[in-house]
Design an enzyme around this catalytic site. Structure first.
Site, PDB file in Angstrom:
ATOM      1  CD  GLU A 317      -3.056  -1.054   2.194  1.00  0.00           C
ATOM      2  OE1 GLU A 317      -2.775  -0.533   3.286  1.00  0.00           O
ATOM      3  OE2 GLU A 317      -4.175  -1.539   1.943  1.00  0.00           O
ATOM      4  CG  ASP A 393      -7.743  -4.892   5.407  1.00  0.00           C
ATOM      5  OD1 ASP A 393      -7.248  -5.093   6.520  1.00  0.00           O
ATOM      6  OD2 ASP A 393      -7.741  -3.784   4.829  1.00  0.00           O
ATOM      7  CD  GLU A 421      -9.618  -0.511   8.309  1.00  0.00           C
ATOM      8  OE1 GLU A 421      -8.753  -1.146   8.956  1.00  0.00           O
ATOM      9  OE2 GLU A 421      -9.471  -0.165   7.133  1.00  0.00           O
TER      10      GLU A 421
HETATM   11  C1  GCV Z   1      -2.432   0.925   8.390  1.00  0.00           C
HETATM   12  C2  GCV Z   1      -6.076  -1.597   5.567  1.00  0.00           C
HETATM   13  C3  GCV Z   1      -6.456  -0.338   6.276  1.00  0.00           C
HETATM   14  C4  GCV Z   1      -5.281   0.631   6.324  1.00  0.00           C
HETATM   15  C5  GCV Z   1      -4.132  -0.071   7.037  1.00  0.00           C
HETATM   16  C6  GCV Z   1      -3.812  -1.350   6.257  1.00  0.00           C
HETATM   17  C7  GCV Z   1      -2.720  -2.148   6.938  1.00  0.00           C
HETATM   18  O1  GCV Z   1      -5.836  -1.355   4.229  1.00  0.00           O
HETATM   19  O2  GCV Z   1      -7.551   0.237   5.649  1.00  0.00           O
HETATM   20  O3  GCV Z   1      -5.675   1.771   7.035  1.00  0.00           O
HETATM   21  O4  GCV Z   1      -3.013   0.765   7.117  1.00  0.00           O
HETATM   22  O5  GCV Z   1      -4.946  -2.155   6.191  1.00  0.00           O
HETATM   23  O6  GCV Z   1      -3.069  -3.034   7.706  1.00  0.00           O
HETATM   24  O7  GCV Z   1      -1.566  -1.883   6.706  1.00  0.00           O
END
Ligand code: GCV
Length: 708
Positions: A317, A393, A421
Site C-alpha cells: 500500500e 483485511d 475499522e
Molecule cells: C495501516 C487496511 C487499512 C489501512 C491499514 C492497512 C494495513 O488497508 O484500511 O488503514 O493501514 O490495512 O493493515 O496496513
C-alpha cells in the site's frame, strides 16, 4: 491539549482517592474501577489480608504492584495497607522466589511449573502469598488477585498457578506521530479521538501514559508498537521516530512502560537510510545501508536497553520495501533483524502484501501466501512474520489465512484488529471475542488434526523461537479511551485471549461486565446477550455468507463505514445471475489449494463449504439453496431485515438497565444504540435494494420490498 491533560489528571486523582458513587462514570477507569465491596462476608474476608503487605523486593515493577493494591484496597475496602519488610501474621505476602518470609514454603515443583511471567497465588495460614520467578510475574499475580476481588470471588483457599500461553502479547497502534497536517487524523482507523501520544510535549510525561500502561499490564500485554505501520506518504511522519530528536521522547515512554513490564516497539520505514541520512539507496545488500541500520539500532539501545524492536510494513500500500532493489521480503527483513540481533531485539515483518502490479494471481486473497510461502526458512531467527487473521483485511467474516501452518520454519505473529475499522467503528456494538476465538481454534491440519492456530502462535506446533499475537489498538484520547463504552470489551477481551486463548468467551465477557459495570444479574445477562450476538448481528445487516467487502465511498467517513455494494463488485462478483467469488481450483482463482487437507476439499466443494463462507469461496446463482433450506437471495433479504430487528432489540434490552447502572454510561450507550438502529436500516435498505435490482427476485417475505 493542556486542558484535556488536566481533566485527565483530575479524573485520575479522583479515581485514586474516592469511590463515591456519585462521581461521574466517564469510562476512564475501564475495568480497573475497584468499586466498594457491598457483601459484608466478603468485605470481612478480604479485609483480613489487606491491611498489611509484606515485600522485600524493591524496584519499579514492585512499586507498580503495590500502588495497584493500594488503589484497589482503598476503593474496594476503604483500607490503606501498611507496607512492611518484617514478617507478618496475617496479610498479603508478595515476593519472588527466595524472598518470601521464613516459614512460607512454596515447593520447588510449583516454581518449576511457572515460567518467567507466570505466578503462584496460595493461601498459607492467615496469609495470601503471591510469588513468581520475576517481578513481572508478581505484577501479573497482583492484577489477578485484584480481578478475583472485583469479581467478588472467595479468596480463603487459593491455590493458583498461571502462565501466559503466548509469549509476545502486543498492541499495535496506528498512531501518526509528528505534526499532523490539517485534515489528517492523528490515528489511522481509530474512532476515539486523537492519539494519546503527545509528541510535542514528550519527553514530558502525562498521567494518562501511566494509566495506559496499567490498563495494558492488567490484561497481560507485554509490548506496544506506538506508531502506525504507514510511516511515510501523505503527510505521515512516523519515519521520523528514528531521528535523534525523537530518541529522548521514546526513552521517556519506554521508562513508563518498563514499570509495567511493557516493551516499547516502533514501526519503521524501509527507506530510513535515505530519508534520514541521505544515503543513495536503502538496498539491503548495500554494506553502507547495513552499517547505517547497525549504528541506528546501537544508538537506540544505548538509551533504551530493553527496546523491543521494529515492526515494518514494506512493499505494501505505498510503503517502500526491498522489491525496489530486486530483493525479496526475507532479504529486507534480515537486514533489520541482523542489526537488532546483538541486543535481543525482534524484527516483525508484516505479510499484508497485495497488489495488481506484481504479476501475481489477480485474487487478492491468494497473494500473501504466493509471496511468503516460498520464503519459508529464509527469515533470520529473530524475525517474525506477522499475518492478519484473514486473507483480505479484517472483514466481519473471512476464512483464516492459509499462511498459518504454511511457514513451519518462520516465526509467526497473528494480527487481529481490535479497532473496528470494518466492523462498525465506534458507532456499532460489535464484540469480536467470539470471532477471535474461532480464529484461535481453527484447525489448519498443517501437522495433521489438532494443528490449531493457537498451537502455531504459542510456538508449540513448529517449535518457533518467537511467536505471538498483535492487536491493532482501538485507543484514543477520548475520556473513555475507545469512543464507545462497549468497545472497551474488545480491548479487554483481546488482552485476556492473548494471555490465554483457551479462556472461554463467556468467562472473559463476564469478567469484563462485572468489573466495568457491576454484578447485578440483569446487568450481566443483558450486556452479555448484546455483546455475544453483536458480531453475528453486524454480519447479518452488512455482509452475510462471507460475501466480503460491501462498504465504500467517503461521506465524511473513511470509506469503510457506509454501504456501497456497487463500488465493491471486485470483491463480491455479484451480477444479474448470482453472487460470490469463485476461489475454487476447478473453476476459480485456485485459492482453496493453499489450505491443507481436509480444509482444501471442504472449501472447494460447494456442498461442504460452510454457509457462512459460501460466497467467499463460490459464485452461486441467487436461487442456490443453502443448508438452512433458504435460497441465497432470500437469506440475504432475511438476514438484513433480521439484523435491524436485532439492533432494535438491543436498544430495548439496554433500556431495561436504567437505574441498574450509572446514568452517564447508560445514556451514552442508549444514544449509540439509537444511532446504530439508523445505520443498520441504511445498510439493510442499500444492500437489499442492490440485490433486488440485480437479481430481479422478490423478497418472499415482502419485507424489503415494502420498505422501498
Ligand atoms: C495501516 C487496511 C487499512 C489501512 C491499514 C492497512 C494495513 O488497508 O484500511 O488503514 O493501514 O490495512 O493493515 O496496513
Amino acid at each position: 491539549m493542556r486542558i484535556q491533560v488536566s481533566v485527565i489528571v483530575v479524573v485520575f486523582l479522583l479515581s485514586a482517592i474516592s469511590v463515591d458513587h456519585s462521581i461521574a462514570e466517564t469510562g476512564y477507569k475501564t475495568w480497573l474501577r475497584y468499586q466498594k465491596v457491598e457483601n459484608t462476608n466478603l468485605l470481612s474476608q478480604y479485609s483480613k489480608f489487606c491491611r498489611t503487605i509484606f515485600s522485600t523486593d524493591d524496584n519499579e515493577i514492585i512499586h507498580s504492584a503495590i500502588n495497584e493494591f493500594k488503589a484497589g484496597f482503598k476503593g474496594m475496602l476503604g483500607i490503606t495497607p501498611r507496607i512492611t519488610s518484617h514478617e507478618i501474621a496475617d496479610g498479603l505476602i508478595i515476593g519472588t522466589k527466595g524472598r518470601l518470609p521464613f516459614g512460607i514454603n512454596i515447593p520447588d515443583d510449583q516454581y518449576d511449573s511457572i515460567d518467567q511471567e507466570g505466578f503462584i497465588i496460595a493461601s498459607k495460614g492467615k496469609n495470601i502469598v503471591i510469588t513468581a520467578k520475576s517481578d513481572m510475574g508478581l505484577l501479573y499475580g497482583a492484577f489477578h488477585l485484584l480481578r478475583l476481588m472485583q469479581m467478588n470471588e472467595p479468596v480463603s483457599n487459593l491455590s493458583i498457578c498461571e502462565n501466559p500461553k503466548i509469549k509476545l502479547r502486543l498492541l499495535s497502534h496506528w498512531d501518526n506521530p509528528g505534526r499532523i497536517p490539517p485534515g489528517r487524523p492523528s490515528i489511522e482507523r481509530v474512532y476515539a479521538g486523537e492519539s494519546i501520544f503527545k509528541w510535542e510535549e514528550l519527553p514530558e510525561i502525562n498521567t494518562r501514559y501511566i494509566d495506559y500502561a496499567r490498563m495494558l499490564a492488567s490484561v497481560g500485554i507485554n509490548g506496544t508498537v506506538i506508531n502506525n505501520v504507514n510511516t511515510a506518504g501523505k503527510g505521515l511522519e512516523g519515519w521520523k521516530l528514528l531521528t535523534r530528536e525523537y530518541l529522548p521522547k521514546l526513552k521517556a515512554l519506554a521508562a513508563v512502560f518498563r514499570d509495567y513490564g511493557i516493551k516499547l516497539y516502533i514501526s519503521v520505514n524501509f527507506f530510513s537510510p535515505v530519508l534520514i541520512a541521505g544515503l543513495q539507496n536503502a538496498d539491503p545488500l548495500n554494506p553502507e545501508v547495513q552499517e547505517w541500520w547497525k549504528n541506528k539500532v546501537a544508538e537506540i539501545y544505548s538509551e533504551i536497553p530493553d527496546f523491543g524492536g521494529f515492526l515494518i510494513k514494506a512493499d505494501s500500500e505505498g510503503q517502500p520495501g526491498p522489491i525496489t532493489y530486486g530483493r525479496n521480503h526475507a532479504e529486507g527483513a534480515n537486514l533489520l533483524a541482523n542489526a537488532l540481533k546483538p541486543y535481543g531485539g525482534l524484527l516483525i515483518w508484516r505479510a499484508f502484501v497485495y497488489g495488481k502490479d506484481m504479476k501475481l494471481n489477480p485474487d487478492r486473497a491468494f497473494q500473501a501466501y504466493e509471496i511468503f510461502k516460498p520464503l519459508d526458512g529464509q527469515f533470520a531467527d529473530n524475525a517474525l512474520v506477522q499475518v492478519k487473521n484473514g486473507p483480505i483485511d479484517f472483514q466481519i467474516r473471512e476464512p483464516v489465512s492459509p499462511l498459518f501452518g504454511a511457514m513451519p520454519k518462520s516465526n509467526q505473529v497473528l494480527e487481529l484488529q481490535i479497532t473496528q475499522e470494518y466492523t462498525g467503528q465506534n458507532r456499532h456494538v460489535c464484540y469480536l471475542v467470539p470471532q477471535w476465538k474461532e480464529v484461535f481454534q481453527f484447525d489448519t491440519y498443517a501437522e495433521g488434526p489438532n494443528s490449531t492456530v493457537t498451537k502455531i502462535i504459542n510456538g508449540s506446533l513448529f517449535d518457533y523461537q518467537y511467536s505471538g499475537v498483535a492487536g491493532v489498538a482501538n485507543i484514543g484520547s477520548d475520556l473513555n479511551w475507545t469512543g464507545h463504552h462497549l468497545a472497551q470489551a474488545n480491548f479487554y477481551g483481546y488482552g485476556r485471549l492473548a494471555w490465554n486463548p483457551d479462556l472461554s468467551s463467556e468467562q472473559i465477557t463476564r469478567e469484563w461486565i462485572i468489573q466495568t459495570f457491576n454484578q447485578n444479574k440483569r446487568v450481566v445477562s443483558v450486556i452479555s446477550d448484546i455483546l455475544f450476538n453483536s458480531w453475528k448481528t453486524y454480519e447479518n445487516y452488512t455482509s452475510p455468507l462471507g460475501v466480503g467487502v460491501m462498504c465504500g465511498g467517503d461521506r465524511g467517513s473513511d470509506g469503510h463505514f457506509y454501504p456501497a455494494p456497487a463500488a465493491r463488485e471486485a470483491y463480491h462478483h455479484a451480477n444479474t445471475q448470482g453472487v460470490g467469488y469463485d476461489r475454487t481450483m476447478t473453476t476459480g482463482s485456485g485459492y482453496t489449494s493453499q489450505y491443507a487437507e481436509p480444509n482444501r476439499s471442504m472449501y472447494e466443494d460447494l456442498h461442504t463449504c460452510p454457509d457462512e463462507l459460501l460466497l467467499f469461496f463460490h459464485h452461486v446463482p441467487y436461487a442456490h439453496v443453502l443448508k438452512s433450506g433458504k435460497t441465497v437471495i432470500q437469506h440475504i433479504y432475511d438476514s438484513h431485515n433480521d439484523g435491524v430487528e436485532q439492533v432494535k432489540y438491543y436498544l430495548k434490552q439496554w433500556q431495561s438497565l436504567r437505574g441498574f447502572i450509572d446514568d452517564e454510561r447508560f445514556g451514552q450507550v442508549s444514544n449509540k444504540l439509537k444511532q446504530q438502529v439508523g445505520f443498520a436500516e441504511e445498510w439493510r435498505d442499500s444492500i437489499n435494494t442492490y440485490f433486488y435490482k440485480l437479481s430481479g427476485i422478490e423478497d418472499s417475505r415482502q419485507i424489503s420490498l415494502q420498505k422501498r
